[in-house]
Design an enzyme around this catalytic site. Structure first.
Site, mmCIF file in Angstrom:
data_model
loop_
_atom_site.group_PDB
_atom_site.id
_atom_site.type_symbol
_atom_site.label_atom_id
_atom_site.label_comp_id
_atom_site.label_asym_id
_atom_site.label_seq_id
_atom_site.Cartn_x
_atom_site.Cartn_y
_atom_site.Cartn_z
ATOM 1 C CE1 TYR A 112 -2.775 -3.299 0.612
ATOM 2 C CE2 TYR A 112 -4.385 -1.538 0.456
ATOM 3 C CZ TYR A 112 -4.072 -2.870 0.401
ATOM 4 O OH TYR A 112 -5.044 -3.794 0.135
ATOM 5 C CE LYS B 249 2.154 -18.315 -0.715
ATOM 6 N NZ LYS B 249 1.379 -19.553 -0.729
ATOM 7 C CG ASP C 40 -1.677 -20.357 0.601
ATOM 8 O OD1 ASP C 40 -1.332 -20.403 1.789
ATOM 9 O OD2 ASP C 40 -0.966 -20.755 -0.332
ATOM 10 C CG ASP D 89 -8.003 -4.505 1.421
ATOM 11 O OD1 ASP D 89 -9.191 -4.476 1.792
ATOM 12 O OD2 ASP D 89 -7.549 -3.786 0.523
#
Ligand code: NAD
Length: 483
Positions: free
Chosen positions: A128, A175, A208, A232
């Protein structure tokens, strides 16, 4: 002198004015000790040519009052306009985005009746930062920035939140099996901070499978802390599995200022029809009351709202075969007001302790590590016919060396020289890694400058370079796939 707490309020765009009016009516009727200072943000301000959608005097109001209740705004399509939400969060240092996601089954249909989780999303960093560059004809890069203090602040906030609100577990999602440096840092800090809260369970899940768990068995999660982009995405999934995006409120918390808003947007498709569900903003306003130490009023409103939902008095979006009455937006607010002082009998009533609010988050002081420059990655735009990595490798290996030798070449992260595979697809974007020729010796900036000059002499287009460092002897850069 008034004892009322001054707050800044923006009525926003689309359904914003309708749901804000409903929310303010409830706050006043419930006896919230607040005085509102209204500012204009969003579409009208964008159209006046203010690219951020908020005028300087409005910033001043928010900074002065430190509490901002905001209705959704419409971000105009097309270039030139900045996201007001991102600007507000980063400018005011609102590092924590807190989104409770709870099921109101059977009154709001959902496949996951036992959901009661809170997502705590880092709000200032990650992709972001919006630092993007097109570097070659074929490749664009977006920079993901994860900092130690930024990560520690949000992770500590999540554990403090769990402690204050009696939550049993904090789950970190990253991740880090792929982004071993960036997500690895977030995970490492999570493990460090978790050790300071032995009374709270903790675990880490890869994002995930974490998203799949939210969609499939959200009841197994309690507090989830994660980075900006993952947060988000998963907070929308979590809101959706509880039944409606119209129900969720969120808090954006900073060290000085806090902003409270519904999670949904300005819903232009139903604007002006008086059918919007004001619940998301009402729930956000309750989070605001807790933040400003008006817990009892928050509790009264929360419970009246739950009773209204339980009584089957529903706006169009959640109206179903078991509802009793379909109501308009303002009518819904009046129904909540009628129930102030009542508690739900089937749904869990809310109870806040007086003085129950979060303390300031302090971050640790870290000793400065011993930082040693050990090599450099030089990125090239190279599009010679055939794009043969061995040809480029030979050219670069023959460069005059001043303590920097070609170590390998990768294309989109995959090693292609030496000993690449002919099957690997090569774009026009090459990362050429040069390491100190004497193992363990330091590299100087002057040596890197001479290397770049030698590359320029070959007529190659270098588009970017990244220095490679060790910190206290630990590698501060990733290995290539296949290295
Ligand atoms: P949206 O959340 O506004 O609407 C998505 C769908 O949900 C629509 O069908 C809408 O009618 C419905 N919906 C949303 N809120 C509802 C409510 N309270 N009651 C009943 N139904 C509701 O998302 P969008 O359509 O993608 O975005 C519309 C605008 O909102 C865009 O300009 C977007 O940039 C902006 N937006 C603003 C914020 C914010 O200000 N925080 C957040 C998201 C989107």
């Amino acid at each position: 002198m008034s004892t009322k707490r001054k707050i800044t309020v923006a009525y926003g765009d689309g359904i914003g004015p309708e749901i804000m009016q409903a929310t303010i009516d409830i706050l006043i009727a419930a006896g919230a000790q607040i005085e509102t200072e209204v500012i204009e943000i969003g579409e009208k301000v964008f159209r006046k040519g203010v690219s951020t959608g908020i005028a300087p005097e409005s910033w001043e109001s928010i900074k002065r009052n430190k509490v901002f209740l905001k209705a959704p705004i419409t971000t105009p399509q097309g270039g030139g306009f900045k996201s007001l939400n991102v600007a507000t969060r980063t400018t005011l240092g609102l590092f924590a985005n807190v989104r409770p996601c709870r099921s109101f089954f059977p009154y709001v249909p959902t496949n996951h009746p036992l959901t009661d989780m809170v997502i705590i999303r880092e709000n200032e960093e990650d992709l972001y930062a919006g630092i993007e560059h097109q570097q070659t004809n074929e490749v664009v890069q977006a920079l993901k920035l994860i900092s130690r203090p930024g990560s520690e602040k949000i992770i500590r906030y999540a554990f403090e939140y769990a402690k204050v609100y009696g939550r049993r577990k904090v789950t970190c999602m990253t991740k880090d099996n792929i982004m071993k440096q960036a997500d690895g840092l977030f995970h490492k800090i999570f493990d460090e901070v978790a050790r300071e809260y032995p009374e709270i369970e903790n675990n880490h899940i890869i994002i995930d499978i974490g998203s799949a768990i939210i969609a499939d068995r959200p009841h197994s999660l309690d507090v989830v802390v994660t980075e900006n982009l993952y947060g988000d995405i998963i907070s929308d999934i979590a809101a959706q599995v509880t039944g409606s995006v119209g129900l969720g409120g969120s808090a954006n918390i900073g060290e000085e200022v806090a902003m409270f808003e519904a999670i949904h947007g300005s819903a232009p498709d139903i604007s002006g029809l008086d059918i919007a569900n004001p619940s998301g903003l009402i729930n956000a306003a309750c989070m605001m009351l807790v933040h400003i130490n008006q817990q009892k009023v928050a509790e009264t409103i929360n419970n009246a709202w739950l009773k209204t939902i339980e009584d089957g008095v529903h706006t169009t979006d959640i109206y179903n075969k078991d509802s009793l009455r379909k109501v308009w937006t303002q009518e819904f607010a009046r129904e909540v007001i009628l129930r102030l002082g009542q508690k739900p009998t089937k749904l869990h009533a809310v109870q806040y302790k007086e003085g129950e609010s979060m303390s300031k988050i302090k971050i640790s002081k870290y000793p400065k590590a011993d930082k040693v420059l050990v090599g450099v990655d030089v990125f090239l735009d190279w599009d010679e016919k055939g794009r043969d990595p061995n040809k480029l490798g030979k050219l670069l290996s023959a460069l005059p060396s001043d303590n920097l030798n070609l170590y390998m070449i990768t294309n989109r992260g995959v090693k292609v020289f030496p000993e690449g595979h002919s099957e690997t697809f090569c774009s026009d974007h090459w990362r050429c890694r040069f390491m100190a020729s004497k193992k363990g010796s330091k590299v100087s900036h002057d040596q890197i400058i001479s290397l770049l000059q030698a590359i320029k002499k070959l007529g190659l287009d270098f588009i970017k370079m990244e220095n490679m460092y060790t910190f206290d002897g630990e590698r501060g850069y990733s290995l290539a796939q296949g290295e």
